[in-house]
Design an enzyme around this catalytic site. Structure first.
Site, PDB file in Angstrom:
ATOM      1  CG  ASP A   1       2.545  -0.442  -1.508  1.00  0.00           C
ATOM      2  OD1 ASP A   1       3.752  -0.878  -2.093  1.00  0.00           O
ATOM      3  OD2 ASP A   1       1.646  -0.321  -2.470  1.00  0.00           O
TER       4      ASP A   1
ATOM      5  NE  ARG B   1       3.851   3.972  -2.730  1.00  0.00           N
ATOM      6  CZ  ARG B   1       4.598   2.822  -2.924  1.00  0.00           C
ATOM      7  NH1 ARG B   1       4.160   1.804  -4.027  1.00  0.00           N
ATOM      8  NH2 ARG B   1       5.500   2.509  -2.361  1.00  0.00           N
ATOM      9  CB  SER B   2      -5.143   3.076  -0.921  1.00  0.00           C
ATOM     10  OG  SER B   2      -5.445   4.102   0.078  1.00  0.00           O
TER      11      SER B   2
ATOM     12  CB  CYS C   1     -12.536  13.876   3.327  1.00  0.00           C
ATOM     13  SG  CYS C   1     -13.574  14.690   2.521  1.00  0.00           S
TER      14      CYS C   1
HETATM   15  N1  LIG Z   1     -10.014   7.756   9.135  1.00  0.00           N
HETATM   16  C1  LIG Z   1     -10.319   7.591   8.246  1.00  0.00           C
HETATM   17  O1  LIG Z   1     -10.680   8.981   7.867  1.00  0.00           O
HETATM   18  C2  LIG Z   1     -10.143   6.674   6.824  1.00  0.00           C
HETATM   19  C3  LIG Z   1      -9.568   5.494   7.088  1.00  0.00           C
HETATM   20  N2  LIG Z   1      -9.616   4.666   6.328  1.00  0.00           N
HETATM   21  C4  LIG Z   1      -9.019   3.208   6.794  1.00  0.00           C
HETATM   22  O2  LIG Z   1      -7.757   3.334   6.449  1.00  0.00           O
HETATM   23  C5  LIG Z   1      -7.389   1.853   6.260  1.00  0.00           C
HETATM   24  C6  LIG Z   1      -6.887   1.694   4.968  1.00  0.00           C
HETATM   25  O3  LIG Z   1      -8.011   2.172   3.647  1.00  0.00           O
HETATM   26  P1  LIG Z   1      -7.620   2.014   2.392  1.00  0.00           P
HETATM   27  O4  LIG Z   1      -6.254   3.107   1.892  1.00  0.00           O
HETATM   28  O5  LIG Z   1      -8.939   2.466   1.505  1.00  0.00           O
HETATM   29  O6  LIG Z   1      -7.160   0.483   2.163  1.00  0.00           O
HETATM   30  P2  LIG Z   1      -6.650  -0.223   0.936  1.00  0.00           P
HETATM   31  O7  LIG Z   1      -6.820  -1.754   1.028  1.00  0.00           O
HETATM   32  O8  LIG Z   1      -6.929   0.309  -0.685  1.00  0.00           O
HETATM   33  O9  LIG Z   1      -4.963   0.043   0.819  1.00  0.00           O
HETATM   34  C7  LIG Z   1      -4.383  -0.347   1.884  1.00  0.00           C
HETATM   35  C8  LIG Z   1      -2.779  -0.020   1.641  1.00  0.00           C
HETATM   36  O10 LIG Z   1      -1.900  -0.439   2.654  1.00  0.00           O
HETATM   37  C9  LIG Z   1      -0.963  -1.429   2.116  1.00  0.00           C
HETATM   38  N3  LIG Z   1      -0.487  -2.260   3.085  1.00  0.00           N
HETATM   39  C10 LIG Z   1      -1.204  -3.310   3.507  1.00  0.00           C
HETATM   40  N4  LIG Z   1      -0.521  -4.257   4.097  1.00  0.00           N
HETATM   41  C11 LIG Z   1       0.664  -3.632   4.213  1.00  0.00           C
HETATM   42  C12 LIG Z   1       1.708  -3.954   5.370  1.00  0.00           C
HETATM   43  N5  LIG Z   1       2.186  -5.049   5.961  1.00  0.00           N
HETATM   44  N6  LIG Z   1       2.840  -3.110   4.979  1.00  0.00           N
HETATM   45  C13 LIG Z   1       2.564  -1.893   4.294  1.00  0.00           C
HETATM   46  N7  LIG Z   1       1.827  -1.621   3.759  1.00  0.00           N
HETATM   47  C14 LIG Z   1       0.635  -2.372   3.500  1.00  0.00           C
HETATM   48  C15 LIG Z   1      -1.215  -1.694   0.759  1.00  0.00           C
HETATM   49  O11 LIG Z   1      -0.302  -2.103  -0.064  1.00  0.00           O
HETATM   50  C16 LIG Z   1      -2.102  -0.470   0.322  1.00  0.00           C
HETATM   51  O12 LIG Z   1      -1.281   0.302  -0.176  1.00  0.00           O
HETATM   52  C17 LIG Z   1      -8.511   1.054   6.484  1.00  0.00           C
HETATM   53  O13 LIG Z   1      -8.622   0.480   7.761  1.00  0.00           O
HETATM   54  C18 LIG Z   1      -9.690   1.848   6.312  1.00  0.00           C
HETATM   55  O14 LIG Z   1     -10.966   1.697   6.925  1.00  0.00           O
HETATM   56  C19 LIG Z   1     -10.127   4.885   5.009  1.00  0.00           C
HETATM   57  C20 LIG Z   1     -10.526   5.992   4.889  1.00  0.00           C
HETATM   58  C21 LIG Z   1     -10.587   7.133   5.563  1.00  0.00           C
END
Ligand SMILES: NC(=O)C1=CN([C@@H]2O[C@H](COP(=O)(O)OP(=O)(O)OC[C@H]3O[C@@H](n4cnc5c(N)ncnc54)[C@H](O)[C@@H]3O)[C@@H](O)[C@H]2O)C=CC1
Ligand SMILES: Nc1nc(=O)c2c([nH]1)NC[C@@H]1CN(c3ccc(C(=O)N[C@@H](CCC(=O)O)C(=O)O)cc3)C=[N+]21
Length: 310
Positions: free
Chosen positions: A202, A179-180, A144
Protein backbone atom coordinates in the site's frame (compact mmCIF):
# COMPACT_ATOMS: atom_id res chain seq x y z
CA UNK A 1 -1.57 -11.62 -31.01
CA UNK A 2 -1.52 -12.11 -27.26
CA UNK A 3 -2.22 -15.50 -25.72
CA UNK A 4 -3.78 -14.03 -22.58
CA UNK A 5 -7.12 -15.48 -21.54
CA UNK A 6 -9.57 -12.86 -20.27
CA UNK A 7 -11.92 -14.42 -17.73
CA UNK A 8 -15.12 -12.52 -16.98
CA UNK A 9 -16.68 -12.43 -13.51
CA UNK A 10 -20.06 -13.33 -14.98
CA UNK A 11 -18.81 -16.80 -16.00
CA UNK A 12 -17.31 -17.45 -12.56
CA UNK A 13 -20.45 -16.14 -10.84
CA UNK A 14 -22.71 -18.51 -12.80
CA UNK A 15 -21.11 -21.63 -11.33
CA UNK A 16 -21.42 -20.28 -7.80
CA UNK A 17 -24.98 -19.23 -8.47
CA UNK A 18 -25.86 -22.86 -9.21
CA UNK A 19 -24.54 -23.80 -5.77
CA UNK A 20 -26.57 -20.99 -4.19
CA UNK A 21 -29.74 -22.08 -6.01
CA UNK A 22 -29.26 -25.67 -4.80
CA UNK A 23 -28.86 -24.38 -1.25
CA UNK A 24 -31.96 -22.24 -1.58
CA UNK A 25 -34.07 -25.26 -2.63
CA UNK A 26 -33.42 -26.90 0.74
CA UNK A 27 -35.15 -23.93 2.45
CA UNK A 28 -38.89 -23.55 2.11
CA UNK A 29 -38.87 -19.75 2.14
CA UNK A 30 -37.17 -16.69 0.63
CA UNK A 31 -34.32 -15.35 2.76
CA UNK A 32 -34.70 -11.59 3.29
CA UNK A 33 -31.72 -9.26 2.94
CA UNK A 34 -31.96 -5.59 3.95
CA UNK A 35 -29.46 -3.04 2.61
CA UNK A 36 -29.01 0.28 4.40
CA UNK A 37 -27.92 3.16 2.18
CA UNK A 38 -26.94 6.25 4.16
CA UNK A 39 -24.40 7.86 1.85
CA UNK A 40 -24.31 9.47 -1.59
CA UNK A 41 -21.51 7.23 -2.89
CA UNK A 42 -22.37 6.22 -6.48
CA UNK A 43 -20.34 2.97 -6.15
CA UNK A 44 -22.41 1.98 -3.10
CA UNK A 45 -25.69 2.75 -4.89
CA UNK A 46 -24.60 0.75 -7.93
CA UNK A 47 -23.59 -2.16 -5.72
CA UNK A 48 -26.99 -1.97 -3.95
CA UNK A 49 -28.86 -1.92 -7.28
CA UNK A 50 -26.96 -4.96 -8.58
CA UNK A 51 -27.54 -6.80 -5.32
CA UNK A 52 -31.26 -6.09 -5.56
CA UNK A 53 -31.40 -7.34 -9.15
CA UNK A 54 -29.42 -10.51 -8.37
CA UNK A 55 -31.62 -11.22 -5.32
CA UNK A 56 -34.84 -10.84 -7.29
CA UNK A 57 -33.61 -12.97 -10.18
CA UNK A 58 -32.64 -15.79 -7.81
CA UNK A 59 -35.45 -16.12 -5.30
CA UNK A 60 -34.17 -13.89 -2.51
CA UNK A 61 -36.07 -10.98 -0.98
CA UNK A 62 -34.17 -7.68 -0.93
CA UNK A 63 -35.23 -4.37 0.59
CA UNK A 64 -33.15 -1.22 0.26
CA UNK A 65 -33.71 1.20 3.09
CA UNK A 66 -32.48 4.76 2.46
CA UNK A 67 -31.84 6.49 5.78
CA UNK A 68 -30.22 9.69 7.02
CA UNK A 69 -26.83 9.31 8.71
CA UNK A 70 -28.30 10.42 12.02
CA UNK A 71 -30.91 7.63 11.90
CA UNK A 72 -28.68 4.72 10.88
CA UNK A 73 -27.95 3.45 14.41
CA UNK A 74 -31.63 3.13 15.37
CA UNK A 75 -32.44 1.63 11.95
CA UNK A 76 -29.84 -1.13 12.44
CA UNK A 77 -31.09 -1.90 15.96
CA UNK A 78 -34.67 -2.17 14.68
CA UNK A 79 -33.54 -4.57 11.91
CA UNK A 80 -31.67 -6.68 14.48
CA UNK A 81 -34.93 -7.15 16.40
CA UNK A 82 -37.09 -7.78 13.32
CA UNK A 83 -37.69 -11.53 12.81
CA UNK A 84 -38.69 -11.01 9.17
CA UNK A 85 -35.10 -9.98 8.33
CA UNK A 86 -32.40 -12.64 7.83
CA UNK A 87 -29.43 -10.56 6.74
CA UNK A 88 -28.25 -6.96 7.05
CA UNK A 89 -25.77 -5.09 4.85
CA UNK A 90 -24.78 -1.50 5.59
CA UNK A 91 -23.07 0.33 2.72
CA UNK A 92 -19.90 2.14 3.72
CA UNK A 93 -18.40 4.67 4.07
CA UNK A 94 -21.03 6.61 6.04
CA UNK A 95 -19.14 8.83 8.49
CA UNK A 96 -15.68 8.01 7.13
CA UNK A 97 -14.38 7.79 10.68
CA UNK A 98 -14.27 5.33 13.56
CA UNK A 99 -18.01 5.73 13.82
CA UNK A 100 -18.21 3.39 10.80
CA UNK A 101 -16.37 0.70 12.79
CA UNK A 102 -18.81 1.27 15.65
CA UNK A 103 -21.74 0.71 13.28
CA UNK A 104 -20.15 -2.50 11.97
CA UNK A 105 -20.20 -3.87 15.52
CA UNK A 106 -23.87 -3.16 16.30
CA UNK A 107 -25.20 -5.37 13.48
CA UNK A 108 -26.32 -8.61 15.16
CA UNK A 109 -23.67 -11.31 14.44
CA UNK A 110 -26.40 -13.72 13.41
CA UNK A 111 -27.47 -11.29 10.64
CA UNK A 112 -24.05 -10.03 9.54
CA UNK A 113 -23.77 -11.23 5.92
CA UNK A 114 -20.56 -9.30 5.30
CA UNK A 115 -18.65 -10.87 8.17
CA UNK A 116 -17.57 -7.51 9.61
CA UNK A 117 -18.41 -8.39 13.24
CA UNK A 118 -15.50 -8.76 15.57
CA UNK A 119 -16.06 -12.49 16.10
CA UNK A 120 -15.87 -13.24 12.37
CA UNK A 121 -12.89 -10.94 11.81
CA UNK A 122 -11.08 -12.56 14.76
CA UNK A 123 -11.80 -16.06 13.42
CA UNK A 124 -10.47 -15.06 10.00
CA UNK A 125 -7.20 -13.62 11.23
CA UNK A 126 -6.73 -16.52 13.68
CA UNK A 127 -7.54 -19.09 10.95
CA UNK A 128 -10.49 -20.49 12.95
CA UNK A 129 -12.91 -21.81 10.34
CA UNK A 130 -15.96 -22.91 12.34
CA UNK A 131 -18.17 -21.30 14.99
CA UNK A 132 -18.40 -24.74 16.61
CA UNK A 133 -14.80 -25.93 16.52
CA UNK A 134 -15.66 -29.39 17.96
CA UNK A 135 -18.63 -30.41 15.81
CA UNK A 136 -17.68 -28.31 12.76
CA UNK A 137 -21.22 -27.84 11.41
CA UNK A 138 -21.34 -24.03 11.39
CA UNK A 139 -18.81 -22.33 9.13
CA UNK A 140 -17.59 -18.88 10.17
CA UNK A 141 -18.47 -15.98 7.85
CA UNK A 142 -15.77 -14.51 5.62
CA UNK A 143 -15.88 -10.96 4.17
CA UNK A 144 -17.50 -10.98 0.69
CA UNK A 145 -14.88 -9.34 -1.51
CA UNK A 146 -11.87 -11.27 -0.13
CA UNK A 147 -13.89 -14.50 -0.34
CA UNK A 148 -14.93 -13.66 -3.92
CA UNK A 149 -11.24 -13.44 -4.81
CA UNK A 150 -10.59 -16.83 -3.17
CA UNK A 151 -13.46 -18.29 -5.24
CA UNK A 152 -11.93 -16.80 -8.41
CA UNK A 153 -8.54 -18.35 -7.59
CA UNK A 154 -10.29 -21.70 -7.08
CA UNK A 155 -12.06 -21.36 -10.43
CA UNK A 156 -8.72 -20.60 -12.12
CA UNK A 157 -7.15 -23.69 -10.47
CA UNK A 158 -4.57 -21.62 -8.65
CA UNK A 159 -5.81 -23.56 -5.61
CA UNK A 160 -4.25 -27.01 -6.07
CA UNK A 161 -6.74 -29.68 -4.97
CA UNK A 162 -3.98 -32.32 -4.79
CA UNK A 163 -2.89 -30.57 -1.59
CA UNK A 164 -4.86 -30.84 1.68
CA UNK A 165 -7.58 -28.25 2.38
CA UNK A 166 -5.94 -25.27 4.06
CA UNK A 167 -2.61 -25.64 2.21
CA UNK A 168 -3.79 -25.35 -1.37
CA UNK A 169 -1.94 -22.13 -2.24
CA UNK A 170 1.42 -23.55 -1.17
CA UNK A 171 4.09 -22.49 -3.67
CA UNK A 172 2.26 -19.41 -4.96
CA UNK A 173 3.56 -15.89 -4.47
CA UNK A 174 0.80 -13.30 -4.60
CA UNK A 175 0.93 -9.50 -4.67
CA UNK A 176 -2.08 -7.60 -3.27
CA UNK A 177 -2.04 -3.87 -4.05
CA UNK A 178 -4.39 -2.42 -1.37
CA UNK A 179 -4.23 -2.94 2.40
CA UNK A 180 -7.59 -1.52 3.50
CA UNK A 181 -9.25 -3.08 6.56
CA UNK A 182 -12.27 -4.17 4.47
CA UNK A 183 -10.52 -5.87 1.56
CA UNK A 184 -6.73 -5.80 1.20
CA UNK A 185 -5.56 -6.81 4.68
CA UNK A 186 -8.14 -9.57 5.23
CA UNK A 187 -7.40 -10.86 1.71
CA UNK A 188 -3.65 -11.04 2.38
CA UNK A 189 -4.35 -12.93 5.62
CA UNK A 190 -6.76 -15.41 3.99
CA UNK A 191 -4.37 -16.21 1.15
CA UNK A 192 -1.45 -16.64 3.54
CA UNK A 193 -3.59 -18.83 5.84
CA UNK A 194 -4.20 -21.03 2.78
CA UNK A 195 -0.44 -21.39 2.24
CA UNK A 196 0.57 -18.57 -0.14
CA UNK A 197 3.44 -16.15 0.30
CA UNK A 198 1.71 -12.75 0.05
CA UNK A 199 3.28 -9.35 -0.55
CA UNK A 200 0.79 -6.74 0.66
CA UNK A 201 1.50 -3.35 -0.92
CA UNK A 202 0.00 0.00 0.00
CA UNK A 203 1.08 3.65 0.04
CA UNK A 204 2.98 3.15 3.31
CA UNK A 205 5.08 0.19 2.13
CA UNK A 206 5.25 -3.57 1.69
CA UNK A 207 4.49 -6.35 4.18
CA UNK A 208 4.95 -10.10 3.78
CA UNK A 209 2.25 -12.49 5.05
CA UNK A 210 3.21 -16.20 5.32
CA UNK A 211 2.80 -19.33 7.45
CA UNK A 212 6.57 -19.72 7.48
CA UNK A 213 8.93 -21.97 5.54
CA UNK A 214 7.17 -25.32 4.89
CA UNK A 215 3.91 -23.90 6.30
CA UNK A 216 4.99 -24.82 9.82
CA UNK A 217 2.68 -22.27 11.49
CA UNK A 218 -1.08 -22.78 11.88
CA UNK A 219 -1.84 -19.17 11.01
CA UNK A 220 -0.09 -16.41 9.08
CA UNK A 221 2.46 -13.99 10.48
CA UNK A 222 3.37 -10.57 9.11
CA UNK A 223 6.79 -9.05 8.42
CA UNK A 224 7.37 -5.39 7.54
CA UNK A 225 9.82 -5.21 4.60
CA UNK A 226 11.71 -2.00 5.24
CA UNK A 227 12.71 -0.10 2.13
CA UNK A 228 10.71 -2.35 -0.21
CA UNK A 229 8.39 -0.97 -2.87
CA UNK A 230 6.10 -2.61 -5.39
CA UNK A 231 9.14 -2.74 -7.72
CA UNK A 232 10.76 -5.31 -5.41
CA UNK A 233 7.63 -7.34 -4.75
CA UNK A 234 5.65 -7.56 -8.01
CA UNK A 235 8.28 -9.31 -10.18
CA UNK A 236 8.39 -12.21 -7.66
CA UNK A 237 4.67 -12.93 -8.01
CA UNK A 238 2.71 -15.38 -10.16
CA UNK A 239 -0.56 -13.67 -9.16
CA UNK A 240 -1.14 -9.90 -8.90
CA UNK A 241 -4.38 -8.57 -7.37
CA UNK A 242 -5.12 -4.82 -7.50
CA UNK A 243 -7.69 -2.67 -5.68
CA UNK A 244 -6.53 0.91 -5.90
CA UNK A 245 -9.34 3.51 -5.88
CA UNK A 246 -9.16 6.41 -8.35
CA UNK A 247 -8.75 6.46 -12.11
CA UNK A 248 -5.15 7.75 -12.12
CA UNK A 249 -3.47 4.58 -10.87
CA UNK A 250 -2.14 1.99 -13.32
CA UNK A 251 -0.12 -1.06 -12.30
CA UNK A 252 3.27 -0.88 -14.08
CA UNK A 253 3.09 -3.76 -16.57
CA UNK A 254 6.89 -3.83 -16.89
CA UNK A 255 7.00 -5.20 -13.30
CA UNK A 256 4.83 -8.18 -14.19
CA UNK A 257 6.37 -11.64 -14.39
CA UNK A 258 5.60 -13.24 -17.78
CA UNK A 259 2.57 -15.53 -17.54
CA UNK A 260 1.33 -14.12 -14.25
CA UNK A 261 -2.39 -14.06 -13.38
CA UNK A 262 -3.91 -10.56 -12.96
CA UNK A 263 -7.10 -9.80 -11.04
CA UNK A 264 -8.56 -6.32 -10.47
CA UNK A 265 -11.21 -5.64 -7.79
CA UNK A 266 -11.15 -1.85 -7.94
CA UNK A 267 -14.09 -0.05 -9.54
CA UNK A 268 -11.43 1.53 -11.77
CA UNK A 269 -9.36 -0.36 -14.30
CA UNK A 270 -6.03 -0.68 -12.47
CA UNK A 271 -4.40 -2.62 -15.31
CA UNK A 272 -3.53 -1.08 -18.67
CA UNK A 273 -4.92 -3.11 -21.61
CA UNK A 274 -1.30 -3.95 -22.60
CA UNK A 275 -1.23 -6.25 -19.57
CA UNK A 276 -2.77 -8.83 -21.92
CA UNK A 277 0.54 -9.03 -23.79
CA UNK A 278 2.23 -10.38 -20.67
CA UNK A 279 -0.35 -12.02 -18.39
CA UNK A 280 -1.59 -15.59 -18.85
CA UNK A 281 -5.01 -14.84 -17.34
CA UNK A 282 -6.67 -11.46 -16.73
CA UNK A 283 -9.83 -10.91 -14.67
CA UNK A 284 -10.75 -7.23 -15.24
CA UNK A 285 -13.46 -6.91 -12.53
CA UNK A 286 -15.07 -9.08 -9.88
CA UNK A 287 -18.29 -7.36 -8.71
CA UNK A 288 -20.62 -10.05 -10.01
CA UNK A 289 -18.78 -12.73 -8.04
CA UNK A 290 -18.88 -10.59 -4.88
CA UNK A 291 -22.66 -10.38 -5.03
CA UNK A 292 -23.12 -14.15 -5.42
CA UNK A 293 -20.76 -14.67 -2.47
CA UNK A 294 -22.97 -12.28 -0.49
CA UNK A 295 -25.99 -14.54 -1.23
CA UNK A 296 -23.92 -17.59 -0.27
CA UNK A 297 -23.08 -15.90 3.05
CA UNK A 298 -26.78 -15.13 3.54
CA UNK A 299 -27.65 -18.83 3.17
CA UNK A 300 -24.86 -19.67 5.58
CA UNK A 301 -26.09 -17.36 8.34
CA UNK A 302 -29.65 -18.65 7.86
CA UNK A 303 -28.26 -22.18 8.32
CA UNK A 304 -26.16 -21.18 11.34
CA UNK A 305 -29.04 -19.40 13.06
CA UNK A 306 -31.33 -22.41 12.56
CA UNK A 307 -28.61 -24.71 13.97
CA UNK A 308 -28.19 -22.47 17.01
CA UNK A 309 -31.95 -22.43 17.69
CA UNK A 310 -32.17 -26.25 17.44
N1 LIG B 1 -15.32 -5.44 -6.50
C1 LIG B 1 -15.74 -5.46 -5.27
O1 LIG B 1 -16.42 -6.39 -4.88
C2 LIG B 1 -15.34 -4.36 -4.36
C3 LIG B 1 -14.61 -3.35 -4.86
N2 LIG B 1 -14.22 -2.32 -4.08
C4 LIG B 1 -13.45 -1.29 -4.76
O2 LIG B 1 -12.08 -1.47 -4.45
C5 LIG B 1 -11.44 -0.24 -4.37
C6 LIG B 1 -10.75 -0.09 -3.01
O3 LIG B 1 -11.71 -0.11 -1.99
P1 LIG B 1 -11.27 0.01 -0.45
O4 LIG B 1 -10.30 -1.04 -0.13
O5 LIG B 1 -12.53 0.06 0.31
O6 LIG B 1 -10.53 1.45 -0.49
P2 LIG B 1 -9.64 2.22 0.59
O7 LIG B 1 -9.57 3.61 0.10
O8 LIG B 1 -10.11 1.93 1.96
O9 LIG B 1 -8.19 1.55 0.47
C7 LIG B 1 -7.35 1.75 -0.61
C8 LIG B 1 -6.04 1.02 -0.41
O10 LIG B 1 -5.25 1.16 -1.59
C9 LIG B 1 -3.96 1.63 -1.24
N3 LIG B 1 -3.42 2.46 -2.30
C10 LIG B 1 -3.90 3.64 -2.77
N4 LIG B 1 -3.10 4.10 -3.74
C11 LIG B 1 -2.11 3.21 -3.90
C12 LIG B 1 -0.98 3.13 -4.75
N5 LIG B 1 -0.73 4.05 -5.65
N6 LIG B 1 -0.16 2.06 -4.63
C13 LIG B 1 -0.43 1.10 -3.74
N7 LIG B 1 -1.47 1.12 -2.92
C14 LIG B 1 -2.31 2.17 -2.99
C15 LIG B 1 -4.17 2.40 0.04
O11 LIG B 1 -2.99 2.52 0.75
C16 LIG B 1 -5.19 1.50 0.73
O12 LIG B 1 -4.53 0.41 1.32
C17 LIG B 1 -12.50 0.82 -4.67
O13 LIG B 1 -12.45 1.11 -6.04
C18 LIG B 1 -13.79 0.10 -4.33
O14 LIG B 1 -14.90 0.62 -5.04
C19 LIG B 1 -14.47 -2.31 -2.76
C20 LIG B 1 -15.20 -3.29 -2.17
C21 LIG B 1 -15.73 -4.37 -2.94
N1 LIG C 1 -20.51 -2.64 3.24
C1 LIG C 1 -20.05 -2.47 2.00
N2 LIG C 1 -19.56 -3.53 1.31
C2 LIG C 1 -19.11 -3.37 0.03
O1 LIG C 1 -18.67 -4.36 -0.60
C3 LIG C 1 -19.16 -2.08 -0.57
C4 LIG C 1 -19.68 -1.02 0.21
N3 LIG C 1 -20.08 -1.25 1.49
N4 LIG C 1 -19.75 0.22 -0.30
C5 LIG C 1 -19.45 0.46 -1.70
C6 LIG C 1 -18.38 -0.45 -2.19
C7 LIG C 1 -18.23 -0.52 -3.69
N5 LIG C 1 -18.39 -1.89 -4.05
C8 LIG C 1 -18.20 -2.37 -5.33
C9 LIG C 1 -18.72 -3.57 -5.75
C10 LIG C 1 -18.52 -4.00 -7.05
C11 LIG C 1 -17.76 -3.25 -7.94
C12 LIG C 1 -17.49 -3.69 -9.31
O2 LIG C 1 -16.37 -4.03 -9.61
N6 LIG C 1 -18.49 -3.69 -10.24
C13 LIG C 1 -18.44 -4.02 -11.68
C14 LIG C 1 -17.50 -3.19 -12.50
C15 LIG C 1 -17.99 -1.82 -12.86
C16 LIG C 1 -19.09 -1.69 -13.87
O3 LIG C 1 -19.58 -2.68 -14.46
O4 LIG C 1 -19.48 -0.53 -14.11
C17 LIG C 1 -18.17 -5.48 -11.96
O5 LIG C 1 -17.32 -6.09 -11.31
O6 LIG C 1 -18.80 -6.03 -12.85
C18 LIG C 1 -17.25 -2.06 -7.52
C19 LIG C 1 -17.47 -1.62 -6.24
C20 LIG C 1 -18.70 -2.60 -2.92
N7 LIG C 1 -18.74 -1.83 -1.85
Amino acid sequence: MSSCKVVLAKNIANGLLQEVQDGLKTLNRKPHLVGFLANQDPAARMYADWTEKTCHENGFQYTRRDVFKEDIEEAILAANADDTIDGIIVYYPIFNSRQDQYLQQIVDVSKDVEGLSHRYVFNMYQNIRFLDEETKTQKSILPCTPLAIVKILEYLHIYNTILPYGNRLHGHTICVVNRSEVVGRPLAALLANDGACVYSVDVTGVQKFTRGEGLTKTRHEVEELDGWTIKDAAPLCDVVITGVPGEKYKFDTSLLRGGAVCINFSSEKNFDPVVKEKASIYVPSIGKVTIVVLLRNLLRIVHNRAAQKA
